[in-house]
Motif scaffolding. Structure first.
Motif, mmCIF file in Angstrom:
data_model
loop_
_atom_site.group_PDB
_atom_site.id
_atom_site.type_symbol
_atom_site.label_atom_id
_atom_site.label_comp_id
_atom_site.label_asym_id
_atom_site.label_seq_id
_atom_site.Cartn_x
_atom_site.Cartn_y
_atom_site.Cartn_z
ATOM 1 N N PHE A 190 0.824 -1.201 0.000
ATOM 2 C CA PHE A 190 0.000 0.000 0.000
ATOM 3 C C PHE A 190 0.862 1.255 0.000
ATOM 4 C CE2 PHE A 190 -3.353 -2.844 1.856
ATOM 5 C CZ PHE A 190 -4.210 -2.735 0.780
ATOM 6 N N LEU A 191 1.972 1.217 0.736
ATOM 7 C CA LEU A 191 2.854 2.384 0.801
ATOM 8 C C LEU A 191 3.407 2.718 -0.577
ATOM 9 C CD1 LEU A 191 4.236 4.438 2.730
ATOM 10 C CD2 LEU A 191 6.152 2.853 2.856
ATOM 11 N N SER A 192 3.728 1.670 -1.360
ATOM 12 C CA SER A 192 4.274 1.909 -2.696
ATOM 13 C C SER A 192 3.184 2.204 -3.717
ATOM 14 C CB SER A 192 5.082 0.681 -3.148
ATOM 15 O OG SER A 192 4.252 -0.461 -3.198
ATOM 16 N N LEU A 193 1.965 1.718 -3.460
ATOM 17 C CA LEU A 193 0.883 1.870 -4.432
ATOM 18 C C LEU A 193 0.132 3.187 -4.296
ATOM 19 C CD1 LEU A 193 -0.822 0.490 -6.691
ATOM 20 C CD2 LEU A 193 -2.273 -0.413 -4.854
ATOM 21 N N LEU A 194 -0.212 3.551 -3.061
ATOM 22 C CA LEU A 194 -1.076 4.722 -2.856
ATOM 23 C C LEU A 194 -0.508 6.015 -3.450
ATOM 24 C CD1 LEU A 194 -2.374 4.133 0.808
ATOM 25 C CD2 LEU A 194 -3.444 3.477 -1.350
ATOM 26 N N PRO A 195 0.785 6.321 -3.256
ATOM 27 C CA PRO A 195 1.295 7.605 -3.789
ATOM 28 C C PRO A 195 1.176 7.732 -5.306
ATOM 29 C CG PRO A 195 2.813 6.698 -2.166
ATOM 30 C CD PRO A 195 1.813 5.629 -2.471
ATOM 31 N N GLN A 196 1.148 6.594 -6.008
ATOM 32 C CA GLN A 196 1.067 6.650 -7.469
ATOM 33 C C GLN A 196 -0.269 7.182 -7.958
ATOM 34 O OE1 GLN A 196 2.340 3.016 -9.426
ATOM 35 N NE2 GLN A 196 3.558 2.427 -7.650
ATOM 36 N N PHE A 197 -1.273 7.179 -7.079
ATOM 37 C CA PHE A 197 -2.611 7.627 -7.468
ATOM 38 C C PHE A 197 -3.006 8.931 -6.772
ATOM 39 C CE2 PHE A 197 -2.416 3.139 -8.367
ATOM 40 C CZ PHE A 197 -3.034 3.045 -9.611
ATOM 41 N N VAL A 198 -1.987 9.653 -6.313
ATOM 42 C CA VAL A 198 -2.216 10.986 -5.745
ATOM 43 C C VAL A 198 -1.816 12.009 -6.808
ATOM 44 C CG1 VAL A 198 -1.586 12.632 -3.946
ATOM 45 C CG2 VAL A 198 -1.772 10.185 -3.399
ATOM 46 N N PRO A 199 -2.765 12.762 -7.359
ATOM 47 C CA PRO A 199 -2.444 13.721 -8.427
ATOM 48 C C PRO A 199 -1.412 14.747 -7.967
ATOM 49 C CG PRO A 199 -4.819 13.414 -8.241
ATOM 50 C CD PRO A 199 -4.202 12.745 -7.048
ATOM 51 N N ALA A 200 -0.542 15.114 -8.875
ATOM 52 C CA ALA A 200 0.484 16.119 -8.570
ATOM 53 C C ALA A 200 -0.174 17.438 -8.191
ATOM 54 C CB ALA A 200 1.391 16.312 -9.777
ATOM 55 N N GLY A 201 0.326 18.045 -7.140
ATOM 56 C CA GLY A 201 -0.184 19.336 -6.706
ATOM 57 C C GLY A 201 -1.361 19.265 -5.759
ATOM 58 N N SER A 248 -3.433 17.781 -2.241
ATOM 59 C CA SER A 248 -3.089 17.449 -0.863
ATOM 60 C C SER A 248 -3.029 15.933 -0.716
ATOM 61 C CB SER A 248 -4.139 18.038 0.086
ATOM 62 O OG SER A 248 -3.826 17.728 1.422
ATOM 63 N N ALA A 249 -1.903 15.421 -0.232
ATOM 64 C CA ALA A 249 -1.675 13.975 -0.201
ATOM 65 C C ALA A 249 -2.552 13.265 0.827
ATOM 66 C CB ALA A 249 -0.204 13.686 0.080
ATOM 67 N N LEU A 250 -2.708 13.857 2.014
ATOM 68 C CA LEU A 250 -3.393 13.145 3.091
ATOM 69 C C LEU A 250 -4.851 12.840 2.777
ATOM 70 C CD1 LEU A 250 -3.310 11.886 5.864
ATOM 71 C CD2 LEU A 250 -3.753 14.145 6.864
ATOM 72 N N PRO A 251 -5.686 13.823 2.367
ATOM 73 C CA PRO A 251 -7.085 13.487 2.055
ATOM 74 C C PRO A 251 -7.213 12.454 0.943
ATOM 75 C CG PRO A 251 -6.799 15.860 2.241
ATOM 76 C CD PRO A 251 -5.423 15.261 2.219
ATOM 77 N N ARG A 252 -6.372 12.587 -0.077
ATOM 78 C CA ARG A 252 -6.433 11.644 -1.198
ATOM 79 C C ARG A 252 -6.032 10.235 -0.743
ATOM 80 N NH1 ARG A 252 -8.449 11.571 -6.499
ATOM 81 N NH2 ARG A 252 -7.227 10.121 -7.742
ATOM 82 N N THR A 253 -4.984 10.141 0.042
ATOM 83 C CA THR A 253 -4.530 8.840 0.524
ATOM 84 C C THR A 253 -5.574 8.198 1.415
ATOM 85 O OG1 THR A 253 -2.252 9.671 0.479
ATOM 86 C CG2 THR A 253 -2.632 7.620 1.652
ATOM 87 N N LEU A 254 -6.219 8.980 2.238
ATOM 88 C CA LEU A 254 -7.284 8.457 3.090
ATOM 89 C C LEU A 254 -8.440 7.924 2.253
ATOM 90 C CD1 LEU A 254 -7.378 11.142 5.937
ATOM 91 C CD2 LEU A 254 -6.619 8.762 6.135
ATOM 92 N N LEU A 255 -8.768 8.628 1.168
ATOM 93 C CA LEU A 255 -9.836 8.181 0.271
ATOM 94 C C LEU A 255 -9.463 6.852 -0.372
ATOM 95 C CD1 LEU A 255 -12.476 8.550 -1.307
ATOM 96 C CD2 LEU A 255 -11.199 9.954 -2.955
#
Length: 209
Positions: A130-141, A143-150
């Motif tokens: 999950f640590l390696s997968l989740l960041p790949q689906f966070v759009p550039a620019g 906020s990482a935390l809300p997107r990762t939580l989703l």
């Protein structure tokens, strides 16, 4: 429409539905009763919730950075899966083992919930995946935390849909599956599968050591 979100949902669905220890444990418990199967499924979803929370918190990075800790958790998880497999095979020595386990539904459900949670929670590969997968689906620019939580929430929801569905399907077929010969055959297959999975999980860190 968020194309990245749709893509992630597809990838996560494949990961959740992939046959493994989680799937086998749910089938095994669903043979005991519908309540036990669903309880085990909820336990697995709880384990996934733990893993996604660890990934969001970044704790999984510690496992990746400390090989000894990662191997220790692998051994612990493999040992537990192996224990479940051997216990299942051992129960075949007793006649009508499934029917006997079905008595006391509350205690059986609690045991199944614990089995599901521990089986999933002791898999150290999950938080790193999950640590390696989740960041790949966070759009550039963004906020990482809300997107990762989703994204983490999507994984848990998929587990809550898939594993109870497996448990209910097995229970639906229960009239046939719980006939003495069929029950012993399915118990034997699930026990052997869990034993093999546990052995492979134990061998992997030992080979890497």
């Amino acid at each position: 429409m968020d194309a990245q979100l749709i893509a992630f949902t597809g990838v996560a669905a494949g990961m959740v539905a992939m046959p493994g220890a989680d799937f086998t444990v749910v089938v095994r418990n669903a043979l005991v009763s519908r309540r036990a199967g669903v309880a085990c499924a909820l336990g697995i979803a709880g384990g996934l919730l733990l893993h996604t929370a660890l990934a969001v918190a970044g704790v999984a990075a510690v496992l990746a950075a400390v090989p000894a800790l990662f191997r220790a958790l692998q051994l612990l998880g493999g040992g537990y899966v192996l224990y479940l497999g051997v216990r299942t095979l051992w129960s075949l020595r007793r006649p009508r083992a499934i029917a006997a386990e079905a008595t006391g539904t509350v205690s059986s459900a609690a045991r199944s919930l614990r089995q599901g949670f521990v089986t999933n929670a002791l898999n150290p590969k999950a938080p790193i995946t999950f640590l390696s997968l989740l960041p790949q689906f966070v759009p550039a620019g963004s906020s990482a935390l809300p997107r990762t939580l989703l994204l983490a929430l999507i994984v848990v929801v998929l587990a809550l849909l898939w594993f109870p569905a497996v448990a209910l399907l097995v229970d639906r077929l229960g009239r046939w599956l719980r006939e003495p010969r069929a029950a012993r055959a399915v118990e034997g297959v699930t026990g052997a599968a869990l034993t093999l999975l546990g052995a492979l999980l134990l061998l992997e860190p030992l080979r890497a050591a």
